[in-house]
Design a protein around this motif. Structure first.
Motif, PDB file in Angstrom:
ATOM      1  N   ALA A 158      -1.052   0.048 -11.583  1.00  0.00           N
ATOM      2  CA  ALA A 158      -2.193  -0.388 -11.457  1.00  0.00           C
ATOM      3  C   ALA A 158      -2.180  -1.358 -10.141  1.00  0.00           C
ATOM      4  O   ALA A 158      -1.179  -2.232  -9.921  1.00  0.00           O
ATOM      5  N   MET A 159      -3.489  -1.990  -9.864  1.00  0.00           N
ATOM      6  CA  MET A 159      -3.431  -2.788  -8.710  1.00  0.00           C
ATOM      7  C   MET A 159      -4.746  -3.616  -8.716  1.00  0.00           C
ATOM      8  O   MET A 159      -5.877  -3.230  -9.283  1.00  0.00           O
ATOM      9  N   PHE A 173      -7.015  -5.870  -6.316  1.00  0.00           N
ATOM     10  CA  PHE A 173      -7.368  -5.928  -4.669  1.00  0.00           C
ATOM     11  C   PHE A 173      -7.788  -7.051  -4.366  1.00  0.00           C
ATOM     12  O   PHE A 173      -8.292  -7.968  -5.320  1.00  0.00           O
ATOM     13  N   GLN A 174      -7.689  -7.383  -2.933  1.00  0.00           N
ATOM     14  CA  GLN A 174      -8.019  -8.743  -2.359  1.00  0.00           C
ATOM     15  C   GLN A 174      -9.358  -8.854  -2.632  1.00  0.00           C
ATOM     16  O   GLN A 174     -10.062 -10.141  -2.975  1.00  0.00           O
ATOM     17  N   ASN A 175     -10.291  -7.929  -2.311  1.00  0.00           N
ATOM     18  CA  ASN A 175     -11.823  -8.031  -2.611  1.00  0.00           C
ATOM     19  C   ASN A 175     -12.373  -7.670  -3.731  1.00  0.00           C
ATOM     20  O   ASN A 175     -13.548  -7.184  -4.292  1.00  0.00           O
ATOM     21  N   ARG A 192       0.801  -1.174   0.035  1.00  0.00           N
ATOM     22  CA  ARG A 192       0.053   0.138  -0.092  1.00  0.00           C
ATOM     23  C   ARG A 192       0.916   1.176  -0.080  1.00  0.00           C
ATOM     24  O   ARG A 192       0.490   2.324  -0.468  1.00  0.00           O
ATOM     25  N   ALA A 210     -12.684  -5.157  -5.620  1.00  0.00           N
ATOM     26  CA  ALA A 210     -13.039  -3.850  -5.817  1.00  0.00           C
ATOM     27  C   ALA A 210     -13.411  -3.398  -7.186  1.00  0.00           C
ATOM     28  O   ALA A 210     -12.958  -2.336  -7.829  1.00  0.00           O
ATOM     29  N   VAL A 211     -14.342  -4.271  -7.742  1.00  0.00           N
ATOM     30  CA  VAL A 211     -14.819  -3.863  -8.844  1.00  0.00           C
ATOM     31  C   VAL A 211     -15.939  -3.147  -8.775  1.00  0.00           C
ATOM     32  O   VAL A 211     -16.848  -3.144  -7.915  1.00  0.00           O
ATOM     33  N   PHE A 212     -15.984  -2.034  -9.473  1.00  0.00           N
ATOM     34  CA  PHE A 212     -17.303  -0.956  -9.328  1.00  0.00           C
ATOM     35  C   PHE A 212     -18.610  -1.573  -9.618  1.00  0.00           C
ATOM     36  O   PHE A 212     -18.751  -1.822 -10.938  1.00  0.00           O
ATOM     37  N   ALA A 236       1.864   1.865  -3.320  1.00  0.00           N
ATOM     38  CA  ALA A 236       0.683   2.056  -4.295  1.00  0.00           C
ATOM     39  C   ALA A 236       0.354   3.616  -3.915  1.00  0.00           C
ATOM     40  O   ALA A 236      -0.065   4.125  -4.915  1.00  0.00           O
ATOM     41  N   ARG A 255      -8.940  -5.013 -15.770  1.00  0.00           N
ATOM     42  CA  ARG A 255      -8.977  -3.682 -15.537  1.00  0.00           C
ATOM     43  C   ARG A 255      -7.737  -3.047 -15.322  1.00  0.00           C
ATOM     44  O   ARG A 255      -7.449  -1.988 -15.757  1.00  0.00           O
ATOM     45  N   ALA A 256      -6.766  -3.817 -14.492  1.00  0.00           N
ATOM     46  CA  ALA A 256      -5.359  -3.396 -14.342  1.00  0.00           C
ATOM     47  C   ALA A 256      -4.537  -3.672 -15.492  1.00  0.00           C
ATOM     48  O   ALA A 256      -3.663  -2.726 -15.666  1.00  0.00           O
TER      49      ALA A 256
END
Lengths: 280, 350
Positions: free
Chosen positions: B78-79, B81-83, B47, B85-87, B50, B146-147
């Motif tokens: 680009a990152m 995420f663990q969850n 983090r 984090a798709v919008f 980032a 996305r990344a």
């Protein structure tokens, strides 16, 4: 044989559950709708209908007469507009000020956060009646006395604590990771708020707006104390209706109820959304 | 594409020191895993790279430019995420296109890039859907697409597979490796799962208690752990640690003799369970077997060596009864010797 027995027994159980389910729904609807209906009946049933007992389920002669008469009464339309204005100011200010406060409470850790939260709520514990006189004096000095803006401001004070605390919960419901993803993929903090957080928080923000609207719309005391000629509808009706015939009062009551009902109906989709129920 | 230099990064949360001076250099196009148990500071480090967290001190350079103080969007990364984090309020297409749209790319480029990324991750069929209609594995694919769509200089991944079920995780792991090899992006991958780190990485950085204990290729880290922690954390079963007496610079295991980097006292033998061979008792180390578990592919023995707990793997063709004592011959080339005081290993004999 036993198979069919158990099937019908099962079906019986299901129908009993359905019966309970629907009677529950009917009872809840009746709780809200019957009083509104009775008020409507009194308002639309004319002079005779208002005094009749027992009530008929349907008005015997529908007449919009008391209603029109009521609307035509001097000052009613103007006070209706005043109420809308004050409620509009309350909604706009409590969202504009309350939502950022709620966002800060949801996203940042700072010293005295809990005390701040308590303090926000404590403002509601202070009785408005004690404030009435000093408030009136300051309002007169500031030139806010007897203005819609003045009433809107004091209603904002009443609605703001709730707006801040409710929006805090809403922003907590938007995962922080979504916002972080937006930052990583090229958003400034402000862009991320408007592109990601705001659309996701919208249902809750609308619900908060409804809440602020209703608080302002229903408020009588401050509106009565702080205005003389530019009264809001509630304050105006309080003074006028006490000297009016029954059906006339019903018409006034209906006028008070309807805008809130219509407003909530219009935004019900967003209200459902915060409880996690899709209305689609 | 960019290299990353992490220079003595420290991070404190109040009195708690999450990172105690971490330095790491990652070459352009390299895949490096930060591997460690939860709470070791690996996610904090990611983090900080980032820009989602600030470091207390130290410097980070991406592509030879210091990024300390820059917001995440200006770091060229680009990152995932663990969850995921798709919008949730955007279609898969708009999710994948998000980074490009923020760069104000024209529609033709957005379309080309989205289709390319979607093709890599096999999500072309869901581009019109909303994320709530997708399974966890599909959302994961969207997050990776996305990344990759922005063709980042650096790709950061924070335990991207940990929310998937075991079977899907294996499948995605293989696929990620293919996709990332094709993309050739410098990647930092945070995980607590050693098999993921072993399978995916060019190099592994083992993080423990706010420090990097060892950096090396998966094979180096596995065969020659720098510390007792690394040996115990990596490998299943973990490395065995057996304290043995040293006489005249030698350790005796049955009739086997090993020269060790100590003159006297004691030394700790780091022994990988699968590097031993069955031998007559007395020839190497003798193991008292408490439980023998035939696993199909191999035979897992749990018991003790020299009175110290140990786990050893023999070929599936061997048969051992519970309570039996078996002789184990050691392979001198595959032993690790560690200092009993510091738990640090001696350099491998040349």
């Amino acid at each position: 044989m036993s198979n069919t027995m158990s099937t019908s027994g099962h079906a019986g159980f299901i129908s009993a559950r359905m019966l309970l389910f629907w009677s529950g729904i009917i009872a809840l609807c009746a709780w809200v709708l019957v009083p509104i209906y009775l008020v409507a009946l009194g308002a639309l049933g004319g002079r005779a209908g208002a005094y009749q007992w027992p009530k008929n389920l349907l008005p015997n002669d529908i007449s919009l007469q008391p209603f029109i008469l009521f609307l035509k009464t001097e000052g009613v339309f103007q006070s209706f507009l005043n109420s809308l204005g004050a409620a509009g100011i309350t909604v706009a200010l409590s969202i504009a000020l309350g939502a950022p406060a709620g966002y800060a409470l949801a996203r940042y850790n700072f010293r005295g956060k809990d005390s701040y939260r308590l303090l926000v709520l404590l403002t509601r514990a202070f009785p408005l009646a004690i404030l009435a006189l000093p408030l009136t004096v300051s309002y007169i000095r500031l030139g806010l006395y007897d203005t819609v803006l003045g009433v809107g401001l004091i209603h904002t004070v009443l609605a703001l604590p709730f707006a801040a605390l409710v929006t805090q919960g809403i922003f907590l419901g938007v995962p922080r990771e979504l916002e972080e993803a937006a930052w990583v993929f090229g958003c400034t903090r402000i862009q991320a708020f408007f592109k990601i957080v705001a659309p996701l928080a919208l249902p809750g923000l609308v619900a908060t707006a409804v809440f602020a609207f209703v608080i302002s719309w229903n408020e009588v005391f401050a509106a009565s104390v702080l205005t003389v000629r530019h009264r809001t509808l509630t304050a105006y009706l309080l003074t006028v209706l006490s000297e009016s015939p029954m059906h006339y009062r019903f018409a006034g009551g209906l006028m008070l109820i309807l805008p809130s009902v219509v407003f909530i109906f219009a935004v019900r989709r967003y209200l459902f959304a915060i409880w996690g129920v899709s209305s689609k | 594409m960019a290299n990353i230099v992490i220079d003595n990064i420290k991070k404190s949360f109040g009195a708690f020191q999450a990172l105690k001076g971490v330095s790491l250099t990652i070459k352009d196009g390299e895949f490096v895993s930060l591997l460690g148990p939860s709470g070791c500071g690996k996610t904090t480090l990611l983090r900080i790279i980032a820009g989602l967290e600030t470091s207390t001190s130290g410097d980070i350079r991406i592509g030879d430019k210091s990024v300390i103080g820059l917001p995440p969007k200006d770091r060229g990364l680009a990152m995932v995420f663990q969850n995921y984090a798709v919008f949730p309020h955007m279609t898969v297409y708009e999710n994948v296109a998000f980074g490009l749209r923020m760069q104000k790319a024209d529609d033709a480029r957005v379309k080309k890039q989205v289709e390319k990324a979607a093709g890599l991750l096999h999500i072309e069929a869901y581009l019109d859907r909303y994320p709530n209609k997708l399974s966890g594995g599909q959302r994961q694919r969207v997050a990776v697409a996305r990344a990759l769509a922005v063709e980042p200089g650096v790709l950061l991944m924070d335990e991207p597979l940990s929310n998937l079920d075991a079977l899907l995780r294996l499948e995605m792991r293989t696929e990620l490796k293919t996709v990332l090899q094709e993309a050739g992006t410098t990647t930092i991958y945070v995980t607590h799962d050693q098999t993921e780190a072993m399978g995916l990485s060019d190099r592994i950085a083992v993080v423990h208690d706010g420090r990097i204990e060892q950096v090396g290729t998966p094979v180096e880290v596995y065969n020659h752990p720098a510390t007792r922690f690394v040996g115990g954390f990596i490998g299943n079963p973990p490395m065995n640690f057996i304290t043995m007496p040293v006489t005249n610079g030698q350790v005796a295991a049955g009739s086997q003799r090993f020269a060790v980097p100590a003159q006297g006292g004691e030394i700790v033998l780091g022994l990988r369970g699968e590097t031993v061979e069955r031998a007559p008792t007395g020839q190497g180390l003798d193991m008292e077997v408490r439980v023998a578990e035939p696993m199909g592919s191999h035979l897992l023995l749990t018991g003790s060596i020299l009175g110290q707990p140990a786990r050893v793997i023999l070929p599936a063709t061997e048969t051992v009864k519970n309570g039996e004592t078996v002789g184990l011959a050691l392979d001198p080339k595959r032993l690790t010797w560690l200092s009993p005081e510091s738990g640090v290993s001696y350099p491998a004999a040349a």
